[in-house]
Scaffold this active site. Structure first.
Site, PDB file in Angstrom:
ATOM      1  N   ASP A 257     -20.581  18.430  31.519  1.00 31.00           N
ATOM      2  CA  ASP A 257     -20.817  18.606  29.956  1.00 31.00           C
ATOM      3  C   ASP A 257     -22.487  19.358  29.757  1.00 31.00           C
ATOM      4  O   ASP A 257     -23.123  19.570  29.357  1.00 31.00           O
ATOM      5  CB  ASP A 257     -20.744  17.405  28.963  1.00 31.00           C
ATOM      6  CG  ASP A 257     -21.963  16.251  29.909  1.00 31.00           C
ATOM      7  OD1 ASP A 257     -22.564  16.825  31.050  1.00 31.00           O
ATOM      8  OD2 ASP A 257     -21.612  15.130  29.539  1.00 31.00           O
TER       9      ASP A 257
ATOM     10  N   ARG B 137     -23.411  17.428  21.908  1.00 29.84           N
ATOM     11  CA  ARG B 137     -22.944  18.671  22.410  1.00 29.84           C
ATOM     12  C   ARG B 137     -22.644  19.274  21.817  1.00 29.84           C
ATOM     13  O   ARG B 137     -22.607  19.520  20.079  1.00 29.84           O
ATOM     14  CB  ARG B 137     -21.400  18.301  23.567  1.00 29.84           C
ATOM     15  CG  ARG B 137     -21.238  17.461  24.577  1.00 29.84           C
ATOM     16  CD  ARG B 137     -21.417  18.575  25.906  1.00 29.84           C
ATOM     17  NE  ARG B 137     -20.298  19.377  25.776  1.00 29.84           N
ATOM     18  CZ  ARG B 137     -18.999  18.254  25.798  1.00 29.84           C
ATOM     19  NH1 ARG B 137     -19.449  17.491  26.360  1.00 29.84           N
ATOM     20  NH2 ARG B 137     -17.462  19.506  25.678  1.00 29.84           N
TER      21      ARG B 137
ATOM     22  N   TYR C  14     -20.185   7.882  27.230  1.00 28.04           N
ATOM     23  CA  TYR C  14     -19.731   7.399  28.595  1.00 28.04           C
ATOM     24  C   TYR C  14     -20.384   6.145  28.182  1.00 28.04           C
ATOM     25  O   TYR C  14     -20.899   5.346  27.949  1.00 28.04           O
ATOM     26  CB  TYR C  14     -20.472   7.911  29.527  1.00 28.04           C
ATOM     27  CG  TYR C  14     -20.748   9.378  30.289  1.00 28.04           C
ATOM     28  CD1 TYR C  14     -19.772   8.996  31.102  1.00 28.04           C
ATOM     29  CD2 TYR C  14     -21.491  10.168  29.701  1.00 28.04           C
ATOM     30  CE1 TYR C  14     -19.465  10.292  31.293  1.00 28.04           C
ATOM     31  CE2 TYR C  14     -21.521  11.500  30.082  1.00 28.04           C
ATOM     32  CZ  TYR C  14     -21.100  12.348  31.066  1.00 28.04           C
ATOM     33  OH  TYR C  14     -20.729  12.859  31.077  1.00 28.04           O
TER      34      TYR C  14
ATOM     35  N   PRO D  82     -20.831  10.020  37.268  1.00 24.41           N
ATOM     36  CA  PRO D  82     -21.648  11.664  36.111  1.00 24.41           C
ATOM     37  C   PRO D  82     -23.221  10.885  35.273  1.00 24.41           C
ATOM     38  O   PRO D  82     -23.372  11.608  34.937  1.00 24.41           O
ATOM     39  CB  PRO D  82     -20.211  10.596  34.715  1.00 24.41           C
ATOM     40  CG  PRO D  82     -19.459   9.980  35.005  1.00 24.41           C
ATOM     41  CD  PRO D  82     -20.019   9.302  36.218  1.00 24.41           C
TER      42      PRO D  82
HETATM   43  C1  LIG Z   1     -10.885  15.140  35.403  1.00 24.11           C
HETATM   44  C2  LIG Z   1     -11.806  15.712  35.650  1.00 24.11           C
HETATM   45  C3  LIG Z   1     -13.321  14.544  34.867  1.00 24.11           C
HETATM   46  C4  LIG Z   1     -14.539  14.750  34.875  1.00 24.11           C
HETATM   47  N1  LIG Z   1     -15.630  14.316  34.257  1.00 24.11           N
HETATM   48  C5  LIG Z   1     -16.848  14.466  34.065  1.00 24.11           C
HETATM   49  C6  LIG Z   1     -18.132  14.086  33.428  1.00 24.11           C
HETATM   50  O1  LIG Z   1     -17.775  13.705  31.804  1.00 24.11           O
HETATM   51  N2  LIG Z   1     -18.893  14.041  33.512  1.00 24.11           N
HETATM   52  C7  LIG Z   1     -19.287  15.121  34.492  1.00 24.11           C
HETATM   53  O2  LIG Z   1     -21.067  15.058  34.583  1.00 24.11           O
HETATM   54  N3  LIG Z   1     -19.174  15.272  35.901  1.00 24.11           N
HETATM   55  C8  LIG Z   1     -16.986  15.478  35.254  1.00 24.11           C
HETATM   56  N4  LIG Z   1     -16.746  15.238  36.233  1.00 24.11           N
HETATM   57  C9  LIG Z   1     -16.781  16.069  37.462  1.00 24.11           C
HETATM   58  C10 LIG Z   1     -17.358  17.907  37.242  1.00 24.11           C
HETATM   59  O3  LIG Z   1     -16.317  18.935  36.830  1.00 24.11           O
HETATM   60  C11 LIG Z   1     -17.538  18.121  38.654  1.00 24.11           C
HETATM   61  O4  LIG Z   1     -18.664  17.515  39.062  1.00 24.11           O
HETATM   62  C12 LIG Z   1     -17.781  20.018  38.714  1.00 24.11           C
HETATM   63  O5  LIG Z   1     -16.859  20.175  37.730  1.00 24.11           O
HETATM   64  C13 LIG Z   1     -17.692  19.982  39.984  1.00 24.11           C
HETATM   65  O6  LIG Z   1     -17.692  21.702  40.674  1.00 24.11           O
HETATM   66  P1  LIG Z   1     -16.500  21.908  41.353  1.00 24.11           P
HETATM   67  O7  LIG Z   1     -16.706  22.757  40.949  1.00 24.11           O
HETATM   68  O8  LIG Z   1     -17.144  21.557  42.962  1.00 24.11           O
HETATM   69  O9  LIG Z   1     -15.171  20.884  41.358  1.00 24.11           O
HETATM   70  P2  LIG Z   1     -14.247  20.542  40.247  1.00 24.11           P
HETATM   71  O10 LIG Z   1     -14.149  21.650  39.126  1.00 24.11           O
HETATM   72  O11 LIG Z   1     -13.556  19.535  40.943  1.00 24.11           O
HETATM   73  O12 LIG Z   1     -13.148  22.412  40.724  1.00 24.11           O
HETATM   74  C14 LIG Z   1     -12.828  22.063  41.539  1.00 24.11           C
HETATM   75  C15 LIG Z   1     -11.334  22.787  41.205  1.00 24.11           C
HETATM   76  O13 LIG Z   1     -10.746  23.575  42.400  1.00 24.11           O
HETATM   77  C16 LIG Z   1      -8.741  23.036  41.891  1.00 24.11           C
HETATM   78  N5  LIG Z   1      -7.914  23.258  43.444  1.00 24.11           N
HETATM   79  C17 LIG Z   1      -8.248  21.548  44.142  1.00 24.11           C
HETATM   80  N6  LIG Z   1      -8.124  21.752  44.649  1.00 24.11           N
HETATM   81  C18 LIG Z   1      -7.007  22.840  44.784  1.00 24.11           C
HETATM   82  C19 LIG Z   1      -6.167  23.277  45.705  1.00 24.11           C
HETATM   83  N7  LIG Z   1      -5.720  22.450  46.345  1.00 24.11           N
HETATM   84  N8  LIG Z   1      -5.939  24.276  46.253  1.00 24.11           N
HETATM   85  C20 LIG Z   1      -5.731  25.327  44.615  1.00 24.11           C
HETATM   86  N9  LIG Z   1      -6.964  25.293  43.795  1.00 24.11           N
HETATM   87  C21 LIG Z   1      -7.228  23.626  43.651  1.00 24.11           C
HETATM   88  C22 LIG Z   1      -9.028  22.016  40.509  1.00 24.11           C
HETATM   89  O14 LIG Z   1      -7.951  22.852  40.125  1.00 24.11           O
HETATM   90  C23 LIG Z   1     -10.458  22.585  40.373  1.00 24.11           C
HETATM   91  O15 LIG Z   1     -10.385  23.702  39.115  1.00 24.11           O
HETATM   92  C24 LIG Z   1     -14.954  15.723  36.189  1.00 24.11           C
HETATM   93  C25 LIG Z   1     -14.425  16.119  36.665  1.00 24.11           C
HETATM   94  C26 LIG Z   1     -13.190  16.148  36.859  1.00 24.11           C
HETATM   95  C27 LIG Z   1     -12.111  17.064  37.939  1.00 24.11           C
HETATM   96  C1  LIG Z   2     -26.527  19.271  34.149  1.00 23.26           C
HETATM   97  O1  LIG Z   2     -27.774  18.326  34.392  1.00 23.26           O
HETATM   98  C2  LIG Z   2     -27.523  18.362  32.585  1.00 23.26           C
HETATM   99  C3  LIG Z   2     -28.875  17.708  32.708  1.00 23.26           C
HETATM  100  O2  LIG Z   2     -28.897  16.648  33.503  1.00 23.26           O
HETATM  101  C4  LIG Z   2     -26.067  17.184  32.487  1.00 23.26           C
HETATM  102  O3  LIG Z   2     -26.079  16.897  30.703  1.00 23.26           O
HETATM  103  C5  LIG Z   2     -25.206  17.851  32.714  1.00 23.26           C
HETATM  104  O4  LIG Z   2     -23.988  17.029  32.670  1.00 23.26           O
HETATM  105  C6  LIG Z   2     -24.890  17.848  34.037  1.00 23.26           C
HETATM  106  N1  LIG Z   2     -23.633  19.232  34.540  1.00 23.26           N
HETATM  107  C7  LIG Z   2     -22.543  18.465  35.296  1.00 23.26           C
HETATM  108  C8  LIG Z   2     -21.705  19.696  35.253  1.00 23.26           C
HETATM  109  O5  LIG Z   2     -22.299  17.528  35.673  1.00 23.26           O
HETATM  110  C1  LIG Z   3     -25.388  23.057  18.361  1.00 20.62           C
HETATM  111  O1  LIG Z   3     -25.010  23.806  18.174  1.00 20.62           O
HETATM  112  C2  LIG Z   3     -24.033  24.292  17.641  1.00 20.62           C
HETATM  113  C3  LIG Z   3     -23.486  26.026  18.318  1.00 20.62           C
HETATM  114  O2  LIG Z   3     -24.424  26.586  18.020  1.00 20.62           O
HETATM  115  C4  LIG Z   3     -24.562  24.392  16.427  1.00 20.62           C
HETATM  116  O3  LIG Z   3     -23.480  24.468  15.850  1.00 20.62           O
HETATM  117  C5  LIG Z   3     -24.735  23.010  15.875  1.00 20.62           C
HETATM  118  O4  LIG Z   3     -25.141  23.468  14.326  1.00 20.62           O
HETATM  119  C6  LIG Z   3     -25.680  22.820  16.929  1.00 20.62           C
HETATM  120  N1  LIG Z   3     -26.256  21.436  16.357  1.00 20.62           N
HETATM  121  C7  LIG Z   3     -27.800  21.296  16.217  1.00 20.62           C
HETATM  122  C8  LIG Z   3     -28.234  19.281  16.229  1.00 20.62           C
HETATM  123  O5  LIG Z   3     -28.461  21.561  16.571  1.00 20.62           O
END
Ligand SMILES: Cc1cc2nc3c(=O)[nH]c(=O)nc-3n(C[C@H](O)[C@H](O)[C@H](O)COP(=O)(O)OP(=O)(O)OC[C@H]3O[C@@H](n4cnc5c(N)ncnc54)[C@H](O)[C@@H]3O)c2cc1C
Ligand SMILES: *[C@@H]1O[C@H](CO)[C@@H](O)[C@H](O)[C@H]1NC(C)=O
Ligand SMILES: *[C@@H]1O[C@H](CO)[C@@H](O)[C@H](O)[C@H]1NC(C)=O
Ligand SMILES: *[C@@H]1O[C@H](CO)[C@@H](O)[C@H](O)[C@H]1NC(C)=O
Length: 620
Positions: free
Chosen positions: A54, A235, A243, A315
């Site tokens: 996020d 967001r 969370y 997360p």
């Molecule tokens: C369902 C879900 C929910 C999440 N929620 C949160 C959250 O709430 N907050 C947070 O901070 N982080 C969250 N994350 C974690 C966050 O998305 C990852 O930490 C971050 O995106 C890491 O990036 P990455 O590219 O290493 O892995 P990923 O984002 O997992 O990307 C991996 C990619 O590889 C692809 N892939 C996997 N296996 C294969 C294969 N065998 N062949 C081809 N493609 C493949 C997948 O489809 C995916 O697009 C979540 C992740 C998932 C999956």
């Molecule tokens: C990256 O860091 C920001 C700030 O700590 C956090 O809000 C965000 O979730 C992080 N991004 C991911 C994808 O974890």
């Molecule tokens: C957050 O960002 C969105 C997109 O730019 C905007 O529309 C919204 O007003 C913003 N919210 C605040 C509190 O700034």
């Protein structure tokens, strides 16, 4: 049907990336930028649409900006300037403990922002799509991975073979596994993630547009409550990411029917006496990632693993996308340099040397963050009546949060001495096992940390007095950046030292001369030379400076943005570079890698060390 022993030429690539999440896309951005023939394989049919991670840390934004990608993300996102801690007191009232700044102004020109992962992926994909050299195959997975051992030491050969589920076979020089926590590539290599689950239950994740009278709904909050601990992340588009820590029985129920009402009812209790309702739920999931780490980031310097494929964590540290993108930002230019023949394959081992310690730190940080947020939550509320204890826990959390200001934000990641980072103490007389042989003279720039990304400052362009953040002039082009801090060059003696350095850099037979010359056939691996002086800009004539600082090209004309004055003017904060960097009046030379991390600091007279530093990895 024609049988082919050799794959068709169109199926031969320099780099194949498995996975188009944040890590894979950042790798692909480098390859698009540097024109490396690349294939990205993704099993999904399109980018992430909703949910997942996020937001972005300031360092991640700096990195995106070095490709020209931060502007639009910066505009579309929301800032999280403050973080609030709340808790339920012994009478059950929700009280605010503290509000603290969530950023450290002055560390970066960016702050932490929040924006859905899909929106960020969309921007990266637009960039990649512009390149004819990078191809993305959606709905495709690999089936078989083979490393040809007879070719593995010959880095010109396509030693890695991948059979896809479409039955086609692709050959590649390098493979990057960015395929997330359940990485297929990692499993093929026989590697696993080690570690245990966080041990503090499951978390529900909910993206919705809430209606509430909770006063801090547009701030980042951590709420410790008897009903369950909650984190709030405001967001884009009025969305809020919640969370919610789930008690075991709720987790079971939620896992079964995925009804957001389960999460909403806990949230409602946690926020009491405030109300919360929603008419729009965008996404929800349950998240139980433990802290796990794979200690091998590469195999034979041919196959590399990045992002969630090598480190997973809760997360709560909010670091997944940041650290994952920073992994492949570290790797991309190194692969391109080897592929272009401007560096030996020896530099590839620095990927693991530099990123494994970052992953280890991330996991320790996440563990403390979990302890801080979850402590007490599983105990009877009587425990919490002991206010002193509770304060202690909160203090721990505050410390951890303040660490996020610096260490965890990626700004202070410091790579240890290796082939691409000089030592700061007397180095060995032979390269050690990390390739370290040369030593910097760090006291010449007291506040520049060798191995760390250069802090940003405002400087004035000598040619037109425009203020620039220095970092904006150091884009990710695969070029090294040599910053000459020439001091007060209005004094003849100081100017002579700068002129002598320029002669050293361009003398015949030096390794550096061809790298520093304008019009090199490839920018990857070349060295852009800048002069940052502390004289008044009115006492300096650009055209009197050595030509290396004002390169000329028949087609494009002169490059006017290589000389900067550390003078006040036109923007608050100008004229502070020498003092912020702690540079002595005699000046110094600072070498930055293509990823803006500092390799070396030496006196103006020491072009020799610079030359020998490059000789360790530039092929002759
Ligand atoms: C369902 C879900 C929910 C999440 N929620 C949160 C959250 O709430 N907050 C947070 O901070 N982080 C969250 N994350 C974690 C966050 O998305 C990852 O930490 C971050 O995106 C890491 O990036 P990455 O590219 O290493 O892995 P990923 O984002 O997992 O990307 C991996 C990619 O590889 C692809 N892939 C996997 N296996 C294969 C294969 N065998 N062949 C081809 N493609 C493949 C997948 O489809 C995916 O697009 C979540 C992740 C998932 C999956
Ligand atoms: C990256 O860091 C920001 C700030 O700590 C956090 O809000 C965000 O979730 C992080 N991004 C991911 C994808 O974890
Ligand atoms: C957050 O960002 C969105 C997109 O730019 C905007 O529309 C919204 O007003 C913003 N919210 C605040 C509190 O700034
Ligand atoms: C982050 O850094 C700023 C500036 O140093 C500080 O005032 C603030 O308290 C820190 N934030 C947290 C959450 O510790």
């Amino acid at each position: 049907m024609i049988c082919q022993d050799q794959p068709a030429p169109s199926m031969v690539f320099d780099v194949v990336i498995v996975g188009a999440g944040p890590a894979g896309l950042m790798a692909a951005v480098w390859m698009a930028q540097l024109n490396i023939k690349t294939l990205v394989i993704e099993m999904k049919s399109c980018r992430t649409l909703t949910g997942h991670a996020d937001g972005l840390e300031s360092r991640t934004l700096e990195i995106l900006d070095s490709f020209g990608l931060a502007g639009i993300i910066w505009k579309e996102s929301n800032r999280t300037m403050e973080v609030c801690l709340w808790h339920h007191d012994s009478r059950g009232d929700l009280c605010r403990d503290s509000v603290s700044p969530n950023c450290n102004p002055g560390l970066s020109r960016f702050q932490e922002v929040t924006l859905g992962q899909g929106r960020i992926e969309e921007r990266l994909l637009e960039f990649i799509d512009k390149s004819p050299n990078v191809q993305i195959k959606w709905k495709t997975s690999p089936q078989e991975l083979l490393i040809h051992q007879d070719l593995v030491d010959l880095h010109r050969e396509h030693a890695v073979e991948l059979r896809l589920d479409t039955d086609s076979v692709v050959r590649t020089k390098y493979l990057i596994g960015c395929d997330g926590a359940h990485s297929w590539v990692r499993k093929q290599l026989g590697l696993s993630l080690e570690g245990k689950s966080a041990g503090n239950g499951d978390w529900g994740v909910l993206d919705c547009i809430p209606t509430t009278d909770f006063p801090d709904i547009r701030k980042r909050c951590i709420i410790k409550s008897q009903a369950g601990n909650v984190m709030i992340i405001p967001r884009e588009d009025n969305l809020v990411r919640f969370y919610v820590q789930l008690p075991a029985r709720c987790a079971t129920r939620f896992r079964r029917d995925r009804r957001p009402s389960v999460l909403l009812s806990i949230l409602g209790d946690a926020l009491k006496p405030y109300y919360l309702v929603t008419s729009h739920v965008e996404w929800c999931t349950i998240y139980t990632v433990g802290q796990r780490l794979c200690r091998d980031f590469s195999v034979q310097d041919r196959v590399f693993l990045s992002g969630d494929a090598v480190h997973t964590h809760s997360p709560k540290a909010g670091q997944g996308m940041n650290v994952s993108m920073q992994d492949t930002y570290n790797l991309g230019w190194k692969l391109a340099s080897v592929l272009r023949g401007v560096a030996t394959s020896a530099i590839l081992r620095t990927y693991q040397e530099e990123r494994l310690p970052v992953a280890e730190r991330l996991i320790r940080f996440d563990r403390r963050m979990c302890l801080g947020i979850c402590s007490g939550s599983d105990h009877a509320s009587a425990d919490r009546e002991n206010l002193a204890d509770f304060r202690d826990e909160t203090t721990g959390l505050e410390e951890t949060l303040s660490e996020e200001n610096t260490t965890a934000s990626g700004l202070s990641v410091t790579y240890p001495p290796n082939l691409l980072v000089t030592a700061t103490r007397i180095p060995p007389s032979q390269p050690d096992k990390h390739g370290v042989l040369y030593c910097s003279t760090p006291h010449l720039a007291k506040n520049i940390v060798i191995g760390r990304r250069l802090p940003d400052v405002l400087v004035l362009c000598q040619s037109n007095s425009q203020p620039w953040y220095l970092q904006e002039r150091l884009p990710s082009t695969g070029q090294w950046h040599l910053l000459v801090f020439g001091g007060d060059i209005s004094k003849a003696s100081q100017l002579q030292r700068v002129e002598a350095l320029a002669r050293q850099l361009t003398r015949p037979n030096s390794i550096l001369a061809p790298l520093c010359m304008p019009g090199a056939t490839t920018t990857v691996g070349s060295v852009a030379v800048y002069l940052i002086h502390s004289a008044s800009r009115f006492d300096v004539q650009l055209m009197n400076l050595p030509p290396i600082f004002r390169p000329y090209d028949d087609r494009r004309g002169r490059e006017y943005r290589r000389v900067f004055a550390d003078n006040e003017g036109f923007a608050p904060g100008c004229g502070m570079a020498y003092s912020l960097y702690g540079i002595a009046p005699e000046g110094c030379v600072v070498l930055l890698r293509p990823d803006q991390h500092c390799s070396l600091v030496v006196p103006l007279e020491d072009a020799d060390t610079l030359e020998r530093f490059f000789s360790l990895f530039v092929p002759v």
